[in-house]
Design an enzyme around this catalytic site. Structure first.
Site, PDB file in Angstrom:
ATOM      1  CG  PHE A  25      -1.837   1.113   1.384  1.00 37.89           C
ATOM      2  CD1 PHE A  25      -2.831   1.316   0.451  1.00 37.89           C
ATOM      3  CD2 PHE A  25      -1.754   1.972   2.466  1.00 37.89           C
ATOM      4  CE1 PHE A  25      -3.741   2.361   0.592  1.00 37.89           C
ATOM      5  CE2 PHE A  25      -2.650   3.023   2.619  1.00 37.89           C
ATOM      6  CZ  PHE A  25      -3.651   3.217   1.680  1.00 37.89           C
ATOM      7  CB  SER A  93       3.193  -4.537   3.370  1.00 35.68           C
ATOM      8  OG  SER A  93       2.499  -3.732   4.298  1.00 35.68           O
ATOM      9  CG  MET A  94      -2.620  -4.156   0.686  1.00 33.57           C
ATOM     10  SD  MET A  94      -3.229  -2.697  -0.163  1.00 33.57           S
ATOM     11  CE  MET A  94      -2.254  -2.716  -1.673  1.00 33.57           C
ATOM     12  CG  ASP A 194       7.158  -4.347  10.059  1.00 33.18           C
ATOM     13  OD1 ASP A 194       6.850  -3.146   9.997  1.00 33.18           O
ATOM     14  OD2 ASP A 194       6.792  -5.190   9.228  1.00 33.18           O
ATOM     15  CG  HIS A 224       6.984  -2.766   6.569  1.00 32.52           C
ATOM     16  ND1 HIS A 224       6.200  -3.828   6.990  1.00 32.52           N
ATOM     17  CD2 HIS A 224       6.343  -2.241   5.476  1.00 32.52           C
ATOM     18  CE1 HIS A 224       5.142  -3.939   6.202  1.00 32.52           C
ATOM     19  NE2 HIS A 224       5.204  -2.998   5.272  1.00 32.52           N
TER      20      HIS A 224
END
Length: 259
Positions: A25, A93-94, A194, A224
């Site tokens: 994202f 992530s997303m 993260d 992250h």
């Protein structure tokens, strides 16, 4: 709007095993390009699309929602399945959340799943304010470039449009309900340090999927965006080994057409 230099999608025509990589994202394919190129050099067919609203300016992201982002990766997966004998999905992530939904919905059409610091929910009190706040405030500060490695930079937006963040929250809740439908082999790599996605998100994913073949790898030296961080090569090597274990033709001479 023109795509920012470095944020372009990436594709490579390789052998009979395909990999779909999904970025995060407010990010772009830039964050996963080294991973994509690593797999391409090993004769895999690779697709790394640019998600709608990403890679240009945050105002464009504000006009999109989870349905747009998911539709893009769903189309890419269908194209890979037409081209390849076996297809794996992966994401950061997303992007990891997108990959998990693809696995939940496509069943045997996905051979395995690789997720790096997968996101499962929008955290903090601000998450509960999003339905109202998105009408009052356009943006909040960005989340890009959480990287420990000095000099490494993620190409992402410096602002997060709240309208898109609200859609993201809806998407996380939807996918959380679908996680039990994920039965494929799963490789989850996560960074204990993260600053964007807490460890509880990975724990939630692991507790809710129905996969019996599950491997968790800790990325001790990274934040992250581990795909651009100190543990990037670990991510690449572990994912390639995971794919090779499930698709034994990978790496075997004479089995990767177009390498």
């Amino acid at each position: 709007m023109p795509v920012l230099p470095g944020a372009e999608p990436y594709r490579h025509e390789g052998g009979e095993v395909g990999v779909l990589l999904c970025h995060g994202f407010t990010g772009s394919p830039q964050s996963l390009r080294p991973w994509a190129q690593f797999l391409a050099r090993r004769s895999l067919t690779v697709s790394l699309p640019l998600l709608p609203g990403h890679g240009t300016r945050w105002e464009d992201l504000a006009l999109t929602g989870w349905q747009d982002w998911y539709a893009q990766v769903d189309r890419e997966l269908c194209a890979l399945r037409d081209r390849c004998a076996r297809v794996f999905v992966a994401g950061l992530s997303m992007g990891g959340t997108l990959a998990l939904r693809l696995a939940a919905r496509h069943g045997d059409g996905v051979a395995g799943v690789v997720v790096v610091n997968p996101a499962n929910k929008v955290h903090g009190l601000s998450a509960y304010a999003l339905p109202v706040a998105r009408h009052l405030v356009r943006t909040t500060r960005g989340i890009a470039s959480d990287i420990a490695k000095e000099g490494a930079v993620e190409l992402g937006y410096d602002r997060v449009p709240l309208a898109a963040a609200h859609s993201l929250r809806t998407f996380f809740r939807l996918v959380d309900g679908e996680l039990p439908q994920v039965t494929q082999p799963l490789l989850l790599l996560r960074s204990p340090r993260d600053h964007v996605v807490p460890p509880s998100d990975s724990a939630r994913v692991l507790s809710r999927v129905s996969s019996t073949d599950v491997t968790e790898v800790m990325l001790e030296q990274s934040y992250h965006v581990a795909t651009l961080d100190h543990d990037a090569n670990r991510v690449f090597e572990e994912s390639y080994a995971f794919i090779g274990r499930l698709a034994p033709s990978v790496g075997k001479e004479g089995t990767s057409a177009g390498g």
